[in-house]
Write an enzyme that holds these catalytic residues in place. Structure first.
Site, PDB file in Angstrom:
ATOM      1  N   ASP A 122      12.128  -2.009  -3.139  1.00  0.00           N
ATOM      2  CA  ASP A 122      10.865  -1.639  -2.490  1.00  0.00           C
ATOM      3  C   ASP A 122      10.937  -0.198  -1.991  1.00  0.00           C
ATOM      4  OD1 ASP A 122       8.373  -3.256  -1.056  1.00  0.00           O
ATOM      5  OD2 ASP A 122       9.093  -1.557   0.136  1.00  0.00           O
ATOM      6  N   HIS A 135      -3.802   8.567  -2.197  1.00  0.00           N
ATOM      7  CA  HIS A 135      -3.406   7.498  -3.121  1.00  0.00           C
ATOM      8  C   HIS A 135      -2.958   8.020  -4.478  1.00  0.00           C
ATOM      9  CE1 HIS A 135      -4.848   4.590  -0.230  1.00  0.00           C
ATOM     10  NE2 HIS A 135      -4.279   3.660  -0.972  1.00  0.00           N
ATOM     11  N   ASP A 139       0.322   6.951  -6.243  1.00  0.00           N
ATOM     12  CA  ASP A 139       0.412   6.426  -7.621  1.00  0.00           C
ATOM     13  C   ASP A 139       1.466   7.181  -8.425  1.00  0.00           C
ATOM     14  OD1 ASP A 139      -1.564   4.647  -7.046  1.00  0.00           O
ATOM     15  OD2 ASP A 139      -3.144   5.643  -8.194  1.00  0.00           O
ATOM     16  N   GLU A 166       4.237  -1.588  -4.185  1.00  0.00           N
ATOM     17  CA  GLU A 166       5.321  -0.611  -4.369  1.00  0.00           C
ATOM     18  C   GLU A 166       6.674  -1.316  -4.525  1.00  0.00           C
ATOM     19  OE1 GLU A 166       4.456  -1.833  -1.701  1.00  0.00           O
ATOM     20  OE2 GLU A 166       5.748  -1.389   0.007  1.00  0.00           O
TER      21      GLU A 166
HETATM   22  N1  LIG Z   1      -1.106   4.484  -4.196  1.00  0.00           N
HETATM   23  C1  LIG Z   1      -0.884   3.165  -4.309  1.00  0.00           C
HETATM   24  N2  LIG Z   1      -0.594   2.445  -3.197  1.00  0.00           N
HETATM   25  C2  LIG Z   1      -0.355   1.138  -3.307  1.00  0.00           C
HETATM   26  C3  LIG Z   1      -0.403   0.506  -4.541  1.00  0.00           C
HETATM   27  N3  LIG Z   1      -0.099  -0.808  -4.345  1.00  0.00           N
HETATM   28  C4  LIG Z   1       0.132  -0.974  -3.014  1.00  0.00           C
HETATM   29  N4  LIG Z   1      -0.022   0.201  -2.372  1.00  0.00           N
HETATM   30  C5  LIG Z   1       0.109   0.488  -0.951  1.00  0.00           C
HETATM   31  O1  LIG Z   1       1.470   0.381  -0.570  1.00  0.00           O
HETATM   32  C6  LIG Z   1       1.516   0.207   0.850  1.00  0.00           C
HETATM   33  C7  LIG Z   1       2.610  -0.765   1.168  1.00  0.00           C
HETATM   34  O2  LIG Z   1       2.749  -0.762   2.544  1.00  0.00           O
HETATM   35  P1  LIG Z   1       3.776  -1.685   3.335  1.00  0.00           P
HETATM   36  O3  LIG Z   1       3.760  -3.043   2.706  1.00  0.00           O
HETATM   37  O4  LIG Z   1       3.500  -1.580   4.801  1.00  0.00           O
HETATM   38  O5  LIG Z   1       5.179  -1.117   2.990  1.00  0.00           O
HETATM   39  P2  LIG Z   1       5.842   0.278   3.372  1.00  0.00           P
HETATM   40  O6  LIG Z   1       4.891   1.230   4.005  1.00  0.00           O
HETATM   41  O7  LIG Z   1       6.508   0.773   2.126  1.00  0.00           O
HETATM   42  O8  LIG Z   1       6.901  -0.144   4.423  1.00  0.00           O
HETATM   43  P3  LIG Z   1       8.344  -0.696   4.173  1.00  0.00           P
HETATM   44  O9  LIG Z   1       8.317  -1.428   2.862  1.00  0.00           O
HETATM   45  O10 LIG Z   1       8.628  -1.591   5.303  1.00  0.00           O
HETATM   46  O11 LIG Z   1       9.286   0.460   4.102  1.00  0.00           O
HETATM   47  C8  LIG Z   1       0.134  -0.266   1.280  1.00  0.00           C
HETATM   48  O12 LIG Z   1      -0.495   0.774   1.989  1.00  0.00           O
HETATM   49  C9  LIG Z   1      -0.593  -0.499  -0.047  1.00  0.00           C
HETATM   50  O13 LIG Z   1      -1.968  -0.180   0.037  1.00  0.00           O
HETATM   51  C10 LIG Z   1      -0.718   1.299  -5.688  1.00  0.00           C
HETATM   52  O14 LIG Z   1      -0.792   0.819  -6.834  1.00  0.00           O
HETATM   53  N5  LIG Z   1      -0.951   2.620  -5.531  1.00  0.00           N
END
Ligand SMILES: Nc1nc2c(ncn2[C@@H]2O[C@H](COP(=O)(O)OP(=O)(O)OP(=O)(O)O)[C@@H](O)[C@H]2O)c(=O)[nH]1
Length: 273
Positions: A122, A135, A139, A166
């Site tokens: 992750d 975003h 991406d 992610e």
């Molecule tokens: N740009 C983009 N963002 C995404 C995509 N899929 C998920 N996200 C974003 O990824 C973020 C994941 O956030 P969290 O689950 O809080 O994880 P994190 O900020 O990496 O925190 P930790 O995993 O605890 O380190 C969210 O803001 C989602 O909107 C994508 O395909 N593109």
């Protein structure tokens, strides 16, 4: 006026015997009719043979066309199936592929009694990347991380899949606990060491990884593997991120909860993003 003299001369004896005349005439007509029928029959045979040959040629060429069309269709189907297993953003395998592949590899692990390893990986604080840089930059990072992982997998049997958001899942057949940790650590290090190019410039990224490796037992289902790797990922996140953790297989003696790799110095967790 035509001269019928010779004909009359020829038939004159016959005319004297009407029954002979009738017989010879009937015989001539019958032979003539038989010859005509023979000629017609022969022509019909030739025509039938030619028609059959033409038909056969036409069937052969149509069969060939059909075979070519079927081959093309098969290739298009395969390409479409392949396309359906790919994640549109990152270009690596998607979640649907992961769900099938892990089950297939568990069966193989059980059959061949070889360890199967799973890594749940992750991106750390990915939300901040989105929030701070947008975003599109987020991406680009997802794409970059996917490609980096892919480039570090050495065996054709290794697969990286985008598990969601992610998060990535790596399926590594025939890989034991030491092997999976070494590979996950190499990926972590490479991602931490080399920033990713995005529209807004180079971005430094960190990842956390949870690993699990075991020979699949008959009672095990894919969620056992996922849960075990997820537990390790949870420990990696809560242990400070930017590290690799392993959940040992039930028989292994390694104690759970100890970071397998420590956060690298200078790769500060919160401050980077
Ligand atoms: N740009 C983009 N963002 C995404 C995509 N899929 C998920 N996200 C974003 O990824 C973020 C994941 O956030 P969290 O689950 O809080 O994880 P994190 O900020 O990496 O925190 P930790 O995993 O605890 O380190 C969210 O803001 C989602 O909107 C994508 O395909 N593109």
């Amino acid at each position: 006026m035509p001269d019928f003299q010779p004909v009359l001369f020829f038939f004159s004896p016959l005319l004297q015997f009407p029954w002979l005349f009738i017989f010879v005439t009937s015989l001539s007509i019958s032979i003539g009719a038989a010859l005509c029928a023979l000629v017609v029959y022969r022509k019909q045979l030739i025509w039938q043979r030619e028609t059959a040959e033409r038909l056969e040629d036409s069937i052969q060429s149509r069969t060939l066309e059909l075979q070519v069309a079927l081959t093309e269709l098969g290739e298009k189907n395969r390409a479409l199936e392949e396309q359906n297993t790919l994640d549109a953003l990152s270009g690596v395998r998607n979640r649907a592929y992961f769900d099938k592949k892990i089950q297939a590899e568990m069966k193989r692990s059980r059959r061949e009694q070889r360890p199967l390893a799973l890594v749940m990986l992750d991106i750390d604080h990915f939300k901040q990347i989105n929030d701070q840089h947008g975003h599109l930059a987020g991406d680009a990072v997802i794409r970059g991380v996917a490609q980096r992982i892919q480039s570090l997998l050495k065996r054709s049997s290794d697969h990286v899949c985008r598990y969601g958001g992610e998060e990535f899942a790596l399926i590594l057949p025939n890989t034991d606990a030491d092997g999976v940790v070494a590979l996950a650590e190499q990926i972590r290090q490479s991602i931490a060491d080399t920033p990713f190019d995005t529209e807004i410039g180079a971005l430094s990224v960190r990842i956390s990884a949870g690993c699990y490796a075991a020979i699949a037992e008959s009672a095990m289902v894919s969620s056992n593997y996922i849960q075990a790797a997820d537990e390790a990922l949870y420990r990696a996140k809560h242990g400070g991120r930017n590290q690799v953790q392993l959940t040992p297989a039930p028989s292994a003696e390694t104690a759970a909860g100890q970071p397998v790799t420590e956060p690298t110095e200078g790769t500060a967790d919160e401050s980077e993003l």
